[in-house]
Design a protein around this motif. Structure first.
Motif, PDB file in Angstrom:
ATOM      1  N   ALA A 172     -23.444  20.749  73.107  1.00 14.98           N
ATOM      2  CA  ALA A 172     -22.040  21.456  73.232  1.00 14.98           C
ATOM      3  C   ALA A 172     -21.483  20.983  74.583  1.00 14.98           C
ATOM      4  N   GLU A 173     -21.912  20.398  75.571  1.00 17.05           N
ATOM      5  CA  GLU A 173     -21.321  20.149  76.829  1.00 17.05           C
ATOM      6  C   GLU A 173     -20.827  19.030  76.846  1.00 17.05           C
ATOM      7  N   GLN A 174     -20.827  18.047  75.842  1.00 18.44           N
ATOM      8  CA  GLN A 174     -19.983  16.709  75.584  1.00 18.44           C
ATOM      9  C   GLN A 174     -18.669  17.032  75.522  1.00 18.44           C
ATOM     10  N   ARG A 175     -18.295  17.936  74.326  1.00 20.39           N
ATOM     11  CA  ARG A 175     -16.948  18.036  73.998  1.00 20.39           C
ATOM     12  C   ARG A 175     -16.523  19.437  73.683  1.00 20.39           C
ATOM     13  N   LEU A 176     -17.611  20.229  73.205  1.00 21.09           N
ATOM     14  CA  LEU A 176     -17.094  21.454  72.576  1.00 21.09           C
ATOM     15  C   LEU A 176     -16.563  22.707  73.877  1.00 21.09           C
ATOM     16  N   LEU A 177     -17.671  23.066  74.733  1.00 25.50           N
ATOM     17  CA  LEU A 177     -17.355  23.693  75.642  1.00 25.50           C
ATOM     18  C   LEU A 177     -16.154  23.150  76.577  1.00 25.50           C
ATOM     19  N   PRO A 178     -15.986  22.030  76.826  1.00 27.37           N
ATOM     20  CA  PRO A 178     -14.487  21.517  77.420  1.00 27.37           C
ATOM     21  C   PRO A 178     -13.468  21.724  76.709  1.00 27.37           C
ATOM     22  N   ALA A 179     -13.454  21.556  75.412  1.00 22.75           N
ATOM     23  CA  ALA A 179     -12.536  21.762  74.390  1.00 22.75           C
ATOM     24  C   ALA A 179     -11.990  23.345  74.646  1.00 22.75           C
ATOM     25  N   ALA A 180     -13.071  24.177  74.319  1.00 22.92           N
ATOM     26  CA  ALA A 180     -12.658  25.708  74.499  1.00 22.92           C
ATOM     27  C   ALA A 180     -12.065  25.995  75.811  1.00 22.92           C
ATOM     28  N   ALA A 181     -12.401  25.585  76.977  1.00 24.93           N
ATOM     29  CA  ALA A 181     -11.818  25.883  78.256  1.00 24.93           C
ATOM     30  C   ALA A 181     -10.585  25.310  78.067  1.00 24.93           C
ATOM     31  N   ALA A 182     -10.349  24.084  77.787  1.00 27.55           N
ATOM     32  CA  ALA A 182      -8.986  23.661  77.770  1.00 27.55           C
ATOM     33  C   ALA A 182      -8.045  24.443  76.735  1.00 27.55           C
ATOM     34  N   ARG A 183      -8.657  24.830  75.604  1.00 25.62           N
ATOM     35  CA  ARG A 183      -7.599  25.596  74.740  1.00 25.62           C
ATOM     36  C   ARG A 183      -7.594  27.208  75.026  1.00 25.62           C
ATOM     37  N   GLY A 184      -8.404  27.643  75.995  1.00 25.75           N
ATOM     38  CA  GLY A 184      -8.203  29.044  76.297  1.00 25.75           C
ATOM     39  C   GLY A 184      -8.915  29.851  75.202  1.00 25.75           C
ATOM     40  N   VAL A 185     -10.003  29.311  74.700  1.00 20.84           N
ATOM     41  CA  VAL A 185     -10.970  30.279  73.700  1.00 20.84           C
ATOM     42  C   VAL A 185     -12.123  30.535  74.364  1.00 20.84           C
ATOM     43  N   ALA A 186     -12.512  31.940  74.292  1.00 23.21           N
ATOM     44  CA  ALA A 186     -13.788  32.555  74.710  1.00 23.21           C
ATOM     45  C   ALA A 186     -14.852  32.144  73.863  1.00 23.21           C
ATOM     46  N   THR A 187     -16.025  31.736  74.459  1.00 22.68           N
ATOM     47  CA  THR A 187     -17.283  31.205  74.021  1.00 22.68           C
ATOM     48  C   THR A 187     -18.154  32.055  73.869  1.00 22.68           C
ATOM     49  N   LEU A 188     -18.978  32.428  72.603  1.00 19.01           N
ATOM     50  CA  LEU A 188     -20.019  33.198  72.402  1.00 19.01           C
ATOM     51  C   LEU A 188     -21.530  32.305  72.048  1.00 19.01           C
ATOM     52  N   ILE A 189     -22.413  32.287  72.708  1.00 22.79           N
ATOM     53  CA  ILE A 189     -23.199  31.266  72.518  1.00 22.79           C
ATOM     54  C   ILE A 189     -24.620  31.899  71.837  1.00 22.79           C
ATOM     55  N   ASN A 190     -25.013  31.518  70.736  1.00 23.08           N
ATOM     56  CA  ASN A 190     -26.142  31.864  70.107  1.00 23.08           C
ATOM     57  C   ASN A 190     -27.341  30.801  70.178  1.00 23.08           C
ATOM     58  N   ARG A 191     -28.382  31.067  69.688  1.00 25.87           N
ATOM     59  CA  ARG A 191     -29.802  30.404  69.865  1.00 25.87           C
ATOM     60  C   ARG A 191     -30.134  30.139  71.204  1.00 25.87           C
ATOM     61  N   PRO A 192     -29.568  30.889  72.193  1.00 21.73           N
ATOM     62  CA  PRO A 192     -29.998  30.527  73.521  1.00 21.73           C
ATOM     63  C   PRO A 192     -31.475  30.158  74.036  1.00 21.73           C
ATOM     64  N   PHE A 193     -32.387  30.650  72.994  1.00 16.05           N
ATOM     65  CA  PHE A 193     -33.877  30.199  73.243  1.00 16.05           C
ATOM     66  C   PHE A 193     -34.327  29.432  71.992  1.00 16.05           C
ATOM     67  N   THR A 194     -33.416  28.794  71.393  1.00 16.57           N
ATOM     68  CA  THR A 194     -33.477  27.802  70.213  1.00 16.57           C
ATOM     69  C   THR A 194     -34.575  28.465  69.284  1.00 16.57           C
TER      70      THR A 194
END
Length: 273
Positions: A172-194
């Motif tokens: 998610a660090e490659q594109r999705l997290l930066p895209a969410a930040a750029a678009r002003g979208v809040a992020t909820l993180i699931n599977r934090p312990f895989t």
């Protein structure tokens, strides 16, 4: 607990919440006292987010029963999802979620795993305009769908995107997290312990001595603090039914967060185990 703003409104959201997949899916009222204690633990630490879905069996109903007994009932952030096909079926399912969770409106409804998302997004916009839901969003749980999540949030106005991210699953660090930040979208993180595999990996292994400098006293805190140290992460929602496990998780939302160099040091240490 630390908070981060929901970009679309600037409402502060506590950074650790509670996932309910499997953990709140019970038909046994004997489990209710422990689960109520879990919710009380969340509230006492300053957490608010309770994340559910029709996919999670009886969890919505259990949440409704338990929060009806809680003095903090109106202080939680109620999030669920729509997980079906077709406009009529979607409306019926969301209305059922309201009844089960014993709410007249919800804080967040997300389109679960992008199922029929175009149809449900139109309905959710209507519900949002009518005040039946405050925020709307989309979800998935696999790396292979990150590009589709990114495409939707880059073309549609949404408030939240939920997806998988962990110390050893950093796609998610490659594109999705930066895209969410750029678009002003809040992020909820699931599977934090895989799905628990990370906890199995570190079980019975000592924490590095330098973890104490960040106020980290357990592996769950170590793994969660890594996630929270990414500036585009709004809230992490590890699932548990155990109030002691939750209390441990919640401590990750307090105190100092790692800088970029420490983040890489943390990831390298876990990779070495």
């Amino acid at each position: 607990m630390l908070t981060r703003p929901i970009p679309s409104t600037q409402q502060p959201l506590p950074v650790i919440g509670l996932g309910t997949w499997q953990t709140f899916d019970t038909a046994s009222k004997a489990a209710y006292p422990t689960l109520l204690q879990t919710l009380d633990t969340l509230h006492a630490a300053g957490g608010t987010v309770i994340d559910s879905s029709p996919m999670y069996g009886r969890s919505e109903e259990v949440i409704g029963d338990l929060t009806a007994q809680s003095t903090a009932r109106e202080e939680f952030f109620y999030a669920t999802k729509v997980w079906t096909k077709g406009r009529t079926a979607g409306i019926q399912q969301m209305e059922a979620s309201l009844r089960k969770m014993q709410r007249t409106s919800l804080d967040l409804i997300q389109i679960h795993n992008l199922m029929d998302w175009q149809t449900h997004l139109a309905t959710l916009r209507d519900w949002q305009a009518a005040g039946q839901v405050k925020y709307i969003g989309i979800t998935h749980y696999t790396d292979s769908m990150h590009a589709e999540l990114e495409r939707v949030l880059s073309t549609e106005r949404i408030d939240f995107v939920q997806f998988n991210y962990s110390i050893l699953d950093r796609h998610a660090e490659q594109r999705l997290l930066p895209a969410a930040a750029a678009r002003g979208v809040a992020t909820l993180i699931n599977r934090p312990f895989t799905e628990g595999s990370l906890l199995s990996r570190v079980k019975n292994k000592p924490l590095p001595a330098w973890a104490a400098e960040l106020g980290i006293s357990s592996w769950p805190q170590f793994l969660l603090k890594f996630i929270l140290s990414h500036p585009a992460v709004t809230c992490v929602i590890p699932g548990t039914r155990d109030p002691q496990h939750l209390a441990d998780n919640l401590q990750a939302g307090e105190g100092e967060l790692p800088d970029e160099a420490t983040r890489e040091k943390m990831a390298a240490f876990v990779r070495s185990l």
